[in-house]
Design an enzyme around this catalytic site. Structure first.
Site, PDB file in Angstrom:
ATOM      1  N   THR B 128      17.909 -15.115  42.681  1.00  0.00           N
ATOM      2  CA  THR B 128      19.277 -15.611  42.887  1.00  0.00           C
ATOM      3  C   THR B 128      20.207 -14.641  42.164  1.00  0.00           C
ATOM      4  O   THR B 128      19.747 -13.738  41.455  1.00  0.00           O
ATOM      5  CB  THR B 128      19.476 -17.013  42.274  1.00  0.00           C
ATOM      6  OG1 THR B 128      19.446 -16.908  40.850  1.00  0.00           O
ATOM      7  CG2 THR B 128      18.405 -17.999  42.732  1.00  0.00           C
ATOM      8  N   ASP B 129      21.511 -14.839  42.318  1.00  0.00           N
ATOM      9  CA  ASP B 129      22.454 -13.963  41.629  1.00  0.00           C
ATOM     10  C   ASP B 129      22.299 -14.082  40.109  1.00  0.00           C
ATOM     11  O   ASP B 129      22.438 -13.113  39.383  1.00  0.00           O
ATOM     12  CB  ASP B 129      23.899 -14.302  42.037  1.00  0.00           C
ATOM     13  CG  ASP B 129      24.148 -13.870  43.474  1.00  0.00           C
ATOM     14  OD1 ASP B 129      23.371 -13.026  43.988  1.00  0.00           O
ATOM     15  OD2 ASP B 129      25.094 -14.382  44.089  1.00  0.00           O
ATOM     16  N   CYS B 130      22.017 -15.291  39.651  1.00  0.00           N
ATOM     17  CA  CYS B 130      21.879 -15.466  38.193  1.00  0.00           C
ATOM     18  C   CYS B 130      20.457 -15.208  37.699  1.00  0.00           C
ATOM     19  O   CYS B 130      20.229 -14.949  36.524  1.00  0.00           O
ATOM     20  CB  CYS B 130      22.360 -16.853  37.783  1.00  0.00           C
ATOM     21  SG  CYS B 130      21.853 -18.169  38.882  1.00  0.00           S
ATOM     22  N   TYR B 131      19.460 -15.322  38.605  1.00  0.00           N
ATOM     23  CA  TYR B 131      18.063 -15.042  38.236  1.00  0.00           C
ATOM     24  C   TYR B 131      17.497 -14.041  39.240  1.00  0.00           C
ATOM     25  O   TYR B 131      16.796 -14.413  40.182  1.00  0.00           O
ATOM     26  CB  TYR B 131      17.226 -16.330  38.292  1.00  0.00           C
ATOM     27  CG  TYR B 131      17.587 -17.367  37.247  1.00  0.00           C
ATOM     28  CD1 TYR B 131      17.204 -17.194  35.917  1.00  0.00           C
ATOM     29  CD2 TYR B 131      18.287 -18.518  37.598  1.00  0.00           C
ATOM     30  CE1 TYR B 131      17.515 -18.142  34.974  1.00  0.00           C
ATOM     31  CE2 TYR B 131      18.607 -19.486  36.654  1.00  0.00           C
ATOM     32  CZ  TYR B 131      18.210 -19.289  35.339  1.00  0.00           C
ATOM     33  OH  TYR B 131      18.517 -20.230  34.397  1.00  0.00           O
TER      34      TYR B 131
END
Ligand code: SF4
Ligand code: SF4
Lengths: 135, 388
Positions: B128-131
């Site tokens: 994901t964008d954060c992970y």
């Protein structure tokens, strides 16, 4: 002179005594019944040591098989690893020859090698692999 | 005069507390009677060490750089559940290894974690964008990870059953290897040492009770799954089969592999021996009535495990004294008995907990809330949506 230890399993319908009698009479072998037990299935089990000429021993083994007796060479030995054993006691119920027993006071497991007929029933019954067969 | 937990704790701190194990109290009551025992004994320690499938551990691994939101996790090739936060996972005791099958499972991972061994961690993710990270291969041990705690949904069964096999072939069950034609029976409870058999109506053991768990301290978190207090009971409160259960929680970092052991039941799978010890405060005379329970007062039904149904035919009842003597009789046949839980280990735990309390290393707690004394288990019916 050769000698061999055999584990014989007799189905219900095979009578043990005459079979062993043939060992002496037909194959000229000496024998020594080390242990004998009746399993919960009413099968007979015997740990038999036979001594004599090598080819006669082979002939005798074939004769046993023909008579419906299961023959296994008793090359292994059962070991109880005290380090691993958690003293649950489940193996005690599997050992019909009382080689594995529970101490009546401490409830700890004791193994008497001399009573073991090497049937192997206990081997896959121990949840922590504390019972092993050694060659 | 009833005693309070606070009074008992004062005695623990002063070093004047009187503690007996659930085995020791039997003779003590015999000699001294109920009244005197209630006055003189403050705490009784109970314990059990048996295979408990409903066990597992929550682990938080810490964040990698760049971080990952784990979607699948394997610990030494054993899948763990990670459908929770990014680096949280739950490893269940009975989960099997993808490479070794029944020879290794979640319980082995937990035992090795407790023993301080290194564990191979593999994880995959969708990113994901954060992970952003999509894969990780690394090693962990109990010192590198943030948290690891056992959370066992169902332990410490209050009595259980005796298993036998009427069929003509060997069967492999969670009660062990069962030989044909009633060749043996197996049983599981610690009997007179068992926690819930010494507090049959859950008067002192409840949510929040501090306990011995796996060699460290833990707590009762909740009533266990399949908690079923409404089973038939004897006048002494002893249920005739599985009744109450406990959900337990405790920090893995304080545990010892001596008291948590992976187990393999051939043909059934992997499970875990869990060592549990629970102190019971002797608050009044009624408590002594329960605590004096001994193996011969605890009965259990013999069930035929060769019948592959939810309810199994039974062959009468036996008590734990008979079971521990090594032979019982079924249909006039003598049948050898074997326990799948370890009485010597349970005894060791009861003595260790007794020592902790006497040495002022363990104070008692009052439950925050009782666990239910009514209710029974529901079956799972196979129905259409309209029929439910
Ligand atoms: S092999 Fe195991 S079950 Fe068989 S006699 Fe020896 S100890 Fe007993
Ligand atoms: S089954 Fe294994 S662990 Fe249990 S008492 Fe026998 S040898 Fe020990």
């Amino acid at each position: 002179m050769a000698s061999e230890k055999l584990i014989l399993s007799f189905p219900k319908n095979v009578v043990t005594k005459p079979i062993v009698y043939h060992v002496v009479k037909d194959f000229d072998l000496e024998f020594n019944i080390l242990r004998a037990e009746i399993t919960p299935n009413l099968e007979g089990r015997m740990l038999l040591e036979i001594r004599g000429k090598k080819d006669k021993i082979e002939e005798c083994k074939n004769f046993f098989k023909k008579e419906g007796v299961q023959v296994r060479e008793a090359t292994q030995e059962i070991i109880l690893d005290k380090e691993l054993c958690v003293n649950c006691g489940v193996c005690v119920s599997l050992c019909f020859s009382n080689a594995l027993s529970m101490n009546k006071d401490s409830f700890e497991i004791e193994f008497d090698k001399n009573k073991c007929v090497l049937c192997g029933i206990c081997l896959n019954g121990c949840p922590v692999n504390a019972l092993k067969s050694k060659i | 005069m009833p005693k309070t937990i606070e009074e008992i704790n004062e005695k623990i701190k002063k070093g004047t507390v009187v503690v007996l194990t659930a085995e020791e109290i039997i003779d003590y009551v015999q000699e001294n009677g109920i009244k005197k025992t209630a006055r003189e004994v403050d705490v009784v320690t109970t314990a059990t060490f048996g295979p408990m499938c409903s066990s597992g551990a929550f682990i938080n691994f810490g964040h990698s750089d760049p971080p990952i939101k784990m979607a699948k996790v394997w610990l030494n090739d054993v899948p763990a559940y990670t459908g929770i936060a990014a680096v949280d996972a739950y490893i269940g005791a009975t989960e099997l290894s993808e490479s070794e099958g029944m020879a290794y499972g979640g319980a082995h991972v937990i035992e090795e974690l407790i023993a301080g061994k290194n564990i191979k961690l593999r994880s995959t993710a969708y990113g994901t964008d954060c992970y952003p990270r999509k894969e990780i291969n690394t090693y962990i041990n109990k010192n590198t990870i943030n948290q690891a705690y056992l959370f066992n949904p169902r332990n410490a069964y209050q009595n259980y059953s005796v298993a036998t096999n009427s069929s003509g072939k060997i069967i492999y069950t969670y009660m062990g290897k069962l030989l044909p034609h009633f060749g043996n029976v197996t049983y599981s409870s610690a009997g007179q040492l068992s926690p819930l058999l010494n507090d049959p109506y859950y008067r002192t053991i409840g949510i929040g009770t501090k306990i011995f768990l796996g060699g460290g301290t833990g707590f009762v978190a909740w009533q266990g799954t399949q908690h079923s207090p409404e089973v038939e009971r004897l006048p002494n409160g002893v249920p005739l089969g599985g009744a109450g259960t406990l959900a337990l929680i405790g920090d893995i970092k304080n545990m010892s592999p001596q008291f948590i052991k992976a187990a393999i039941f051939t043909g059934y799978g992997v499970t875990m021996f869990v060592g549990v010890g629970i102190p019971i405060p002797v608050i009044d005379e009624e408590m002594v009535e329960y605590l004096k329970v001994k193996d011969e007062d605890i009965y259990v039904s013999i069930s035929d495990y060769s019948v592959q149904r939810r309810s199994k035919p039974t062959f009468g009842k036996v008590n734990y004294k008979q079971l521990r003597e090594g032979k019982i009789t079924i249909n006039k046949k003598e049948v050898p008995t074997g326990s799948i839980s370890s009485y010597p280990k349970a005894k060791e735990i009861s003595l260790l907990l007794k020592k902790w309390i006497k040495d002022n290393n363990f104070l008692l707690t009052s439950p925050v809330s009782q666990i239910p004394t009514s209710g029974s288990t529901k079956p799972l019916n196979i129905v259409n949506e309209e029929e439910i």
